[in-house]
Design an enzyme around this catalytic site. Structure first.
Site, PDB file in Angstrom:
ATOM      1  N   HIS A  62       0.813  -1.223   0.000  1.00  0.00           N
ATOM      2  CA  HIS A  62       0.000   0.000   0.000  1.00  0.00           C
ATOM      3  C   HIS A  62       0.842   1.267   0.000  1.00  0.00           C
ATOM      4  O   HIS A  62       0.433   2.292  -0.554  1.00  0.00           O
ATOM      5  CB  HIS A  62      -0.984  -0.039   1.171  1.00  0.00           C
ATOM      6  CG  HIS A  62      -2.015  -1.106   1.000  1.00  0.00           C
ATOM      7  ND1 HIS A  62      -2.220  -2.118   1.921  1.00  0.00           N
ATOM      8  CD2 HIS A  62      -2.852  -1.377  -0.040  1.00  0.00           C
ATOM      9  CE1 HIS A  62      -3.153  -2.931   1.460  1.00  0.00           C
ATOM     10  NE2 HIS A  62      -3.554  -2.520   0.284  1.00  0.00           N
ATOM     11  N   ASP A  86     -10.170  -3.136   0.178  1.00  0.00           N
ATOM     12  CA  ASP A  86      -9.756  -3.291   1.574  1.00  0.00           C
ATOM     13  C   ASP A  86      -9.467  -1.939   2.222  1.00  0.00           C
ATOM     14  O   ASP A  86      -9.484  -1.809   3.428  1.00  0.00           O
ATOM     15  CB  ASP A  86      -8.510  -4.186   1.634  1.00  0.00           C
ATOM     16  CG  ASP A  86      -7.436  -3.670   0.679  1.00  0.00           C
ATOM     17  OD1 ASP A  86      -7.431  -4.119  -0.481  1.00  0.00           O
ATOM     18  OD2 ASP A  86      -6.655  -2.790   1.073  1.00  0.00           O
ATOM     19  N   GLU A 106     -14.924  -0.390  -6.532  1.00  0.00           N
ATOM     20  CA  GLU A 106     -14.689  -1.782  -6.103  1.00  0.00           C
ATOM     21  C   GLU A 106     -15.900  -2.610  -6.518  1.00  0.00           C
ATOM     22  O   GLU A 106     -17.038  -2.219  -6.252  1.00  0.00           O
ATOM     23  CB  GLU A 106     -14.516  -1.798  -4.578  1.00  0.00           C
ATOM     24  CG  GLU A 106     -14.683  -3.161  -3.909  1.00  0.00           C
ATOM     25  CD  GLU A 106     -13.687  -4.211  -4.388  1.00  0.00           C
ATOM     26  OE1 GLU A 106     -12.470  -3.971  -4.281  1.00  0.00           O
ATOM     27  OE2 GLU A 106     -14.152  -5.258  -4.868  1.00  0.00           O
ATOM     28  N   ASP A 137     -18.072  -2.378 -11.593  1.00  0.00           N
ATOM     29  CA  ASP A 137     -16.941  -2.892 -12.364  1.00  0.00           C
ATOM     30  C   ASP A 137     -16.050  -1.731 -12.807  1.00  0.00           C
ATOM     31  O   ASP A 137     -16.522  -0.794 -13.467  1.00  0.00           O
ATOM     32  CB  ASP A 137     -17.486  -3.635 -13.591  1.00  0.00           C
ATOM     33  CG  ASP A 137     -16.379  -4.318 -14.377  1.00  0.00           C
ATOM     34  OD1 ASP A 137     -16.690  -5.247 -15.143  1.00  0.00           O
ATOM     35  OD2 ASP A 137     -15.199  -3.940 -14.222  1.00  0.00           O
ATOM     36  N   ASP A 156      -5.602  -1.151  -8.246  1.00  0.00           N
ATOM     37  CA  ASP A 156      -5.251  -2.022  -7.116  1.00  0.00           C
ATOM     38  C   ASP A 156      -6.116  -3.280  -7.219  1.00  0.00           C
ATOM     39  O   ASP A 156      -7.061  -3.485  -6.456  1.00  0.00           O
ATOM     40  CB  ASP A 156      -5.525  -1.237  -5.819  1.00  0.00           C
ATOM     41  CG  ASP A 156      -5.240  -2.050  -4.571  1.00  0.00           C
ATOM     42  OD1 ASP A 156      -5.522  -1.522  -3.466  1.00  0.00           O
ATOM     43  OD2 ASP A 156      -4.775  -3.194  -4.693  1.00  0.00           O
ATOM     44  N   THR A 158      -7.107  -7.510  -8.276  1.00  0.00           N
ATOM     45  CA  THR A 158      -6.712  -8.907  -8.109  1.00  0.00           C
ATOM     46  C   THR A 158      -5.911  -9.309  -9.351  1.00  0.00           C
ATOM     47  O   THR A 158      -5.571  -8.457 -10.163  1.00  0.00           O
ATOM     48  CB  THR A 158      -7.987  -9.784  -7.991  1.00  0.00           C
ATOM     49  OG1 THR A 158      -8.954  -9.324  -8.948  1.00  0.00           O
ATOM     50  CG2 THR A 158      -8.594  -9.693  -6.603  1.00  0.00           C
TER      51      THR A 158
HETATM   52  N1  SAM Z   1      -4.902  -4.232  -1.890  1.00  0.00           N
HETATM   53  C1  SAM Z   1      -4.662  -5.641  -1.682  1.00  0.00           C
HETATM   54  C2  SAM Z   1      -3.181  -5.846  -1.605  1.00  0.00           C
HETATM   55  O1  SAM Z   1      -2.594  -5.495  -0.602  1.00  0.00           O
HETATM   56  O2  SAM Z   1      -2.630  -6.359  -2.566  1.00  0.00           O
HETATM   57  C3  SAM Z   1      -5.213  -6.563  -2.736  1.00  0.00           C
HETATM   58  C4  SAM Z   1      -5.919  -5.991  -3.834  1.00  0.00           C
HETATM   59  S1  SAM Z   1      -7.591  -5.616  -3.562  1.00  0.00           S
HETATM   60  C5  SAM Z   1      -8.190  -6.728  -2.361  1.00  0.00           C
HETATM   61  C6  SAM Z   1      -8.205  -6.238  -5.102  1.00  0.00           C
HETATM   62  C7  SAM Z   1      -9.655  -5.872  -5.281  1.00  0.00           C
HETATM   63  O3  SAM Z   1      -9.964  -5.752  -6.662  1.00  0.00           O
HETATM   64  C8  SAM Z   1     -10.639  -6.921  -4.727  1.00  0.00           C
HETATM   65  O4  SAM Z   1     -11.345  -6.355  -3.655  1.00  0.00           O
HETATM   66  C9  SAM Z   1     -11.548  -7.251  -5.913  1.00  0.00           C
HETATM   67  O5  SAM Z   1     -12.901  -7.463  -5.531  1.00  0.00           O
HETATM   68  C10 SAM Z   1     -11.368  -6.015  -6.772  1.00  0.00           C
HETATM   69  N2  SAM Z   1     -11.704  -6.185  -8.195  1.00  0.00           N
HETATM   70  C11 SAM Z   1     -11.421  -7.246  -8.994  1.00  0.00           C
HETATM   71  N3  SAM Z   1     -11.888  -7.030 -10.236  1.00  0.00           N
HETATM   72  C12 SAM Z   1     -12.476  -5.797 -10.230  1.00  0.00           C
HETATM   73  C13 SAM Z   1     -13.136  -5.000 -11.218  1.00  0.00           C
HETATM   74  N4  SAM Z   1     -13.290  -5.439 -12.482  1.00  0.00           N
HETATM   75  N5  SAM Z   1     -13.599  -3.783 -10.859  1.00  0.00           N
HETATM   76  C14 SAM Z   1     -13.436  -3.322  -9.582  1.00  0.00           C
HETATM   77  N6  SAM Z   1     -12.832  -4.029  -8.593  1.00  0.00           N
HETATM   78  C15 SAM Z   1     -12.359  -5.258  -8.925  1.00  0.00           C
END
Ligand code: SAM
Length: 280
Positions: A62, A86, A106, A137, A156, A158
């Site tokens: 972060h 998060d 998100e 999305d 940020d 996945t």
């Molecule tokens: N920030 C964390 C870290 O320390 O690496 C991990 C990344 S964060 C949890 C990734 C987020 O991207 C997830 O909450 C997921 O639901 C979101 N996400 C995935 N695809 C997405 C999309 N198309 N639009 C918006 N959010 C998305």
């Protein structure tokens, strides 16, 4: 023997975490979400059984995904975060008084809710007055955004699978470039330098479809696959890491656990095997 959680990477490698307790386990419309309490890293958030963040080392990711682009931008006021439910990235962005407006898009509301409950030092940031949380999305959100509206976009996300896949496509990066002002910056998490050449070249080439200038940087994250992760900065103008805004960084650096003045530039020094993967 006790309880162990095992993360499987690409069906080739596994990482084991001795676990004291499973604090939360459910499935949203998009993914399974678990919070486990581990001996080595404290609480851990898992999405589809992949480690997203841990209490112990989340600060690395972060800090580097936030302070580096913020200090390389001339005057970042309006920021969009795609993913990041998060709240950790938003927490770091809020340390900069120059940032007036953060919109986080998100896709999964359960992630924001669970983070507020189990990781309040991250999730509470989403309730700040400067923050607007949109559940949706990020691909569609950026596509619908008007041209030249934003100073900084932080992706940020996945991994490029499931809902995250669209956030690694040429069309997405082109829509980000369009939404950014001429001096705008994008940064995205760009997977591990140890990932397959095909994947790294795909990310590199797709970012290049939107941006002429790119610079990747790396940091060690013990709980990420292979222990090293990368981020890619992209802009319409050349990027000079050594020209980061030192006075802006001075205002936040005392509280940081990873970045310091030396690392603000040294993270861009890449090992040869990875340089080959990201250079055109
Ligand atoms: N920030 C964390 C870290 O320390 O690496 C991990 C990344 S964060 C949890 C990734 C987020 O991207 C997830 O909450 C997921 O639901 C979101 N996400 C995935 N695809 C997405 C999309 N198309 N639009 C918006 N959010 C998305």
């Amino acid at each position: 023997m006790g309880l162990w959680f095992t993360e499987i990477e690409d069906n080739e490698i596994s990482y084991g975490y001795k676990t004291k307790d499973v604090l939360f386990s459910s499935r949203s419309e998009f993914q399974t979400i678990k919070i486990i309490d581990t001996l080595a890293y404290g609480k851990v958030m898992l999405l589809d059984d992949l480690v997203m963040l841990t209490e112990s080392d989340e600060f690395v990711y972060h800090e580097v995904i936030s302070h580096i682009p913020v200090c390389l931008h001339k005057s970042p006021e309006k920021v969009v975060v795609i993913g990041g439910g998060d709240g950790g990235t938003v927490r770091e962005l809020l340390k900069h008084q120059c940032i007036k407006d953060i919109t986080l898009c998100e896709i999964d509301k359960m992630v924001t809710d669970v983070s507020k409950e189990f990781f309040p030092s991250l999730g509470k940031a989403l309730e700040d007055d400067r923050v607007t949380v949109k559940i949706g999305d990020g691909v569609a959100y950026m596509k619908d955004m008007g041209a030249g509206e934003v100073d900084l976009v932080i992706v940020d996300s996945t991994d490029p699978i499931g809902p995250g896949e669209g956030l690694f496509c040429k069309e997405f990066y082109r829509s980000v470039a369009s939404a950014l002002k001429d001096d705008g910056l994008m940064v995205c998490q760009s997977e591990s330098p140890w990932h397959s050449t095909a994947m790294l070249h795909r990310i590199r080439d797709n970012v290049a479809a939107g941006f002429e200038h790119r610079k990747s940087y790396i940091a060690g994250i013990p709980t990420y696959p292979r222990g090293t992760w990368s981020w890619t900065l992209a802009a319409k103008n050349p990027i000079f890491p050594e020209e980061y805004n030192r006075s802006r960084f001075d205002q936040v650096k005392a509280g940081l656990k990873y970045l310091n003045d030396g690392m603000m530039v040294s993270v861009f020094s890449l090992p040869n095997f990875y340089q080959d993967q990201v250079s055109q």
